[in-house]
Design a protein around this motif. Structure first.
Motif, PDB file in Angstrom:
ATOM      1  N   HIS A  40      -9.312   3.323  -8.191  1.00 20.73           N
ATOM      2  CA  HIS A  40      -9.684   3.861  -6.881  1.00 20.73           C
ATOM      3  C   HIS A  40      -8.487   4.442  -6.140  1.00 20.73           C
ATOM      4  O   HIS A  40      -8.625   5.394  -5.377  1.00 20.73           O
ATOM      5  CB  HIS A  40     -10.367   2.801  -6.032  1.00 20.73           C
ATOM      6  N   ASP A  41      -7.293   3.873  -6.378  1.00 22.51           N
ATOM      7  CA  ASP A  41      -6.072   4.421  -5.767  1.00 22.51           C
ATOM      8  C   ASP A  41      -5.810   5.831  -6.270  1.00 22.51           C
ATOM      9  O   ASP A  41      -5.353   6.695  -5.528  1.00 22.51           O
ATOM     10  CB  ASP A  41      -4.854   3.547  -6.104  1.00 22.51           C
TER      11      ASP A  41
ATOM     12  N   MET B  13       0.819  -1.183   0.000  1.00 18.94           N
ATOM     13  CA  MET B  13       0.000   0.000   0.000  1.00 18.94           C
ATOM     14  C   MET B  13       0.868   1.255   0.000  1.00 18.94           C
ATOM     15  O   MET B  13       2.064   1.182  -0.053  1.00 18.94           O
ATOM     16  CB  MET B  13      -0.919  -0.005   1.216  1.00 18.94           C
ATOM     17  N   ILE B  14       0.234   2.377   0.090  1.00 21.88           N
ATOM     18  CA  ILE B  14       0.922   3.652  -0.026  1.00 21.88           C
ATOM     19  C   ILE B  14       1.687   3.956   1.252  1.00 21.88           C
ATOM     20  O   ILE B  14       1.135   3.948   2.337  1.00 21.88           O
ATOM     21  CB  ILE B  14      -0.073   4.788  -0.319  1.00 21.88           C
TER      22      ILE B  14
ATOM     23  N   HIS C  39       0.005  -1.731  -6.195  1.00 21.14           N
ATOM     24  CA  HIS C  39      -0.124  -2.908  -5.336  1.00 21.14           C
ATOM     25  C   HIS C  39       0.971  -3.860  -5.802  1.00 21.14           C
ATOM     26  O   HIS C  39       0.934  -4.345  -6.940  1.00 21.14           O
ATOM     27  CB  HIS C  39      -1.498  -3.549  -5.495  1.00 21.14           C
TER      28      HIS C  39
ATOM     29  N   VAL D  70      -1.885  -0.780 -10.535  1.00 24.83           N
ATOM     30  CA  VAL D  70      -2.521   0.422  -9.999  1.00 24.83           C
ATOM     31  C   VAL D  70      -4.001   0.338 -10.334  1.00 24.83           C
ATOM     32  O   VAL D  70      -4.369   0.063 -11.476  1.00 24.83           O
ATOM     33  CB  VAL D  70      -1.909   1.709 -10.596  1.00 24.83           C
ATOM     34  N   HIS D  71      -4.843   0.568  -9.336  1.00 21.50           N
ATOM     35  CA  HIS D  71      -6.295   0.532  -9.518  1.00 21.50           C
ATOM     36  C   HIS D  71      -6.827   1.965  -9.563  1.00 21.50           C
ATOM     37  O   HIS D  71      -6.287   2.858  -8.910  1.00 21.50           O
ATOM     38  CB  HIS D  71      -6.949  -0.247  -8.375  1.00 21.50           C
TER      39      HIS D  71
ATOM     40  N   LEU E 215       2.298   4.010  -5.681  1.00 20.87           N
ATOM     41  CA  LEU E 215       0.881   3.709  -5.474  1.00 20.87           C
ATOM     42  C   LEU E 215       0.522   2.261  -5.753  1.00 20.87           C
ATOM     43  O   LEU E 215      -0.510   1.788  -5.315  1.00 20.87           O
ATOM     44  CB  LEU E 215       0.025   4.575  -6.412  1.00 20.87           C
TER      45      LEU E 215
END
Length: 143
Positions: free
Chosen positions: A135-136, A1-2, A24, A132-133, A22
């Motif tokens: 939502h991120d 995670m961040i 995953h 990277v998603h 950012l």
């Protein structure tokens, strides 16, 4: 995670943030092989919670991806045979990828233009580094 120590402060810092901070990665990145059975693919996707998984070749390079949408084709393409398939048969080949040093804002633009919710981060040799998603990126309030 961040990691908070990786994020520069303020609005400008968010605009300069790169996807490598950012994504995953490691155990948080969904991954299967081309030979993985679909029940195991479902488990990996559910466990990692991104609505997708990468499909890796034996050498760690990207073979393709499987998304939630791939599992429910609108035309009934697989006609119930999905559970009998392996990841290699169900995957989308040549998915959109991005390098680790790309700005988060650029990644967001690519994802919105391509209407995709995840993008795979790869190195110069095609090795998968993370995912990277969308939502991120939305959480950063880049726009």
């Amino acid at each position: 995670m961040i990691s908070q120590r990786c994020i520069p402060a303020g609005r400008l810092g968010k605009k300069l943030l790169r996807v490598e901070h950012l994504m995953h990665a490691g155990e948080a990145m969904p991954r299967v092989t081309e030979k993985t059975t679909m029940p195991d693919v479902f488990h990996e996707m559910s466990e990692k919670g991104l609505g997708m998984t990468t499909v890796l070749q034996a050498d760690g390079r990207l073979a393709g991806i499987i998304t939630d949408g791939d599992l429910r084709p609108p035309d009934g393409e697989h006609r119930g045979a999905t559970l009998e398939m392996n990841a290699g048969a169900a995957m989308t080949k040549n998915p959109q990828t991005i390098g680790p040093h790309v700005l988060a804002s650029e990644a967001l633009n690519v994802m919105e233009k391509r209407k995709i919710t995840s993008i795979v981060v790869v190195d110069e040799a095609g090795g998968v580094l993370g995912v990277v998603h969308l939502h991120d990126l939305w959480g950063l309030e880049l726009i």
